[in-house]
Motif scaffolding. Structure first.
Motif, short mmCIF file in Angstrom:
data_model
loop_
_atom_site.label_atom_id
_atom_site.label_comp_id
_atom_site.label_asym_id
_atom_site.label_seq_id
_atom_site.Cartn_x
_atom_site.Cartn_y
_atom_site.Cartn_z
N VAL A 217 0.99 -1.05 -0.16
CA VAL A 217 -0.03 0.11 0.02
C VAL A 217 0.90 1.25 -0.14
CG1 VAL A 217 -1.75 1.36 1.23
CG2 VAL A 217 -1.64 -1.48 1.20
N GLN A 218 0.71 2.17 -1.01
CA GLN A 218 1.56 3.21 -1.07
C GLN A 218 0.82 4.70 -0.48
OE1 GLN A 218 4.74 2.91 -2.62
NE2 GLN A 218 4.98 4.92 -1.59
N ARG A 219 1.58 5.00 0.51
CA ARG A 219 1.31 6.19 0.98
C ARG A 219 2.36 7.24 0.79
NH1 ARG A 219 -3.42 7.61 4.49
NH2 ARG A 219 -3.16 9.07 2.78
N LYS A 220 1.72 8.52 0.71
CA LYS A 220 2.71 9.78 0.47
C LYS A 220 4.46 9.45 1.08
CE LYS A 220 3.28 14.83 0.01
NZ LYS A 220 2.62 15.99 0.08
N THR A 221 4.26 9.18 2.39
CA THR A 221 5.65 9.24 3.20
C THR A 221 6.07 7.67 3.45
OG1 THR A 221 4.26 9.24 5.20
CG2 THR A 221 4.95 11.49 4.39
N TYR A 222 5.29 6.78 2.96
CA TYR A 222 6.00 5.47 3.45
C TYR A 222 5.11 4.29 2.51
CZ TYR A 222 1.54 4.69 6.39
OH TYR A 222 0.39 4.34 6.72
N THR A 223 5.75 3.27 2.27
CA THR A 223 5.09 2.06 1.51
C THR A 223 4.77 0.99 2.80
OG1 THR A 223 6.38 2.35 -0.40
CG2 THR A 223 5.18 0.47 -0.04
N ALA A 224 3.60 0.68 2.90
CA ALA A 224 3.24 -0.36 3.84
C ALA A 224 3.08 -1.97 3.10
CB ALA A 224 1.87 -0.03 4.65
#
Length: 298
Positions: A217-224
């Motif tokens: 899951v790609q978020r602006k400040t990290y990849t989960a």
């Protein structure tokens, strides 16, 4: 049916006694239990129960929530085996994605404006919890362009409940051992060059390859990296190191200065209380057991 067997030890008589699995008496029992403990069980913050949707055909969403990455989550329940739970959930998902403002307002009312401002609409999820699923159900969800988790439950005795992920897919594709560098993923690392960018891509490959059902899951400040819940978060690489945050209790780890750190209560990008610092491929090999333990616990 699940192949899991649970035994109680009787040390007095030197024997083991099998604890027989059973289904809930009624569907509402499962729903009530999951909603009460939703964050611990699913990594999802509970928002609403039996949510009435406003459309021509109507309906009630069993449970609404938002996961630790900010993605909207619909949870549907069935006491036993019922193929209709998937189609019912997809019907509600279609309604949800076309009524984003309604969900935004719900999140704002329950969790505040900051949570509402960071909803991840690129990755809404459907979690179906039922007594069992058929092999056709597991195959069918691969044909939908949605993130769907099929979760089997079983009660054991009077005080134990088991949750088992039967199948899990993302709206794009599952990531498994075939995930490789050069596939257009992990954009934060791909915009950079150098040793740390390469190390971040290597860490991504290892995390995706830990087992079936890993989703990114790609978020602006990290990849989960997620099974049913997050098990690792990878921020963009720094100049001299790559950081990975794991869902592990730092108190259970023999912390090593310069390699592992307890960040409980400290602000950082991503989720997880154990920080792993990678500076070389050797560190990545050294961290593998920690990665596996966090994956197994998710």
């Amino acid at each position: 049916m699940s192949g899991l067997k649970l035994f109680r030890t009787d040390m007095t008589n030197c024997r083991v006694i099998e604890v027989q699995p059973r289904l809930a008496e009624v569907e509402a029992d499962v729903q009530r239990f999951v909603e009460t403990h939703m964050e611990a069980l699913l990594g999802v913050r509970f928002l609403a129960s039996e949510y009435v949707i406003d459309c021509v055909d109507g309906g009630r969403i069993d449970s609404l929530g938002i996961d630790e990455n900010g993605a909207p989550v619909i949870v549907e329940y069935k006491r036993g085996t019922d193929a209709g739970v998937i189609n019912q959930g997809l019907y509600y998902m279609a309604w949800l994605t076309s009524h984003r403002r309604v969900f935004d307002s719900l999140v704002r009312d329950r969790l505040g404006a900051q949570a509402a401002a960071h909803i991840l609409w690129s990755a809404p999820r459907l979690i179906c919890i039922a007594g069992d699923f058929s092999r056709y159900d597991a195959h069918a969800i691969r044909e939908y362009r949605r993130s769907i988790d099929l979760v089997r439950y079983r009660y054991f005795g009077n005080d134990l409940i088991g949750l088992e992920t039967v199948a899990s897919v993302t709206g794009q594709r599952n990531l498994g051992r075939r995930a490789r560098r050069g596939t257009g993923v992990l954009p934060a690392a791909r915009k950079q060059t150098g040793a740390m960018a390469e190390l971040a891509l290597a860490a991504d490959e290892v995390l995706c390859g830990l087992g079936d059902g890993v989703t990114r899951v790609q978020r602006k400040t990290y990849t989960a990296y997620q099974r049913l819940r997050n098990f690792a978060c990878l921020p963009p690489p720094q100049q001299a190191k790559v950081l990975v945050y794991l869902k592990a209790d730092p108190k259970t780890v023999d912390l090593s200065p310069g390699f592992t750190r307890d960040v409980t209560g400290l602000g950082h990008h991503g989720r997880g209380d154990l920080e792993v610092q990678l500076r070389s491929e050797r560190d990545l090999d050294r961290a593998l057991d920690l990665f596996r333990a966090s994956y197994t616990a998710a």
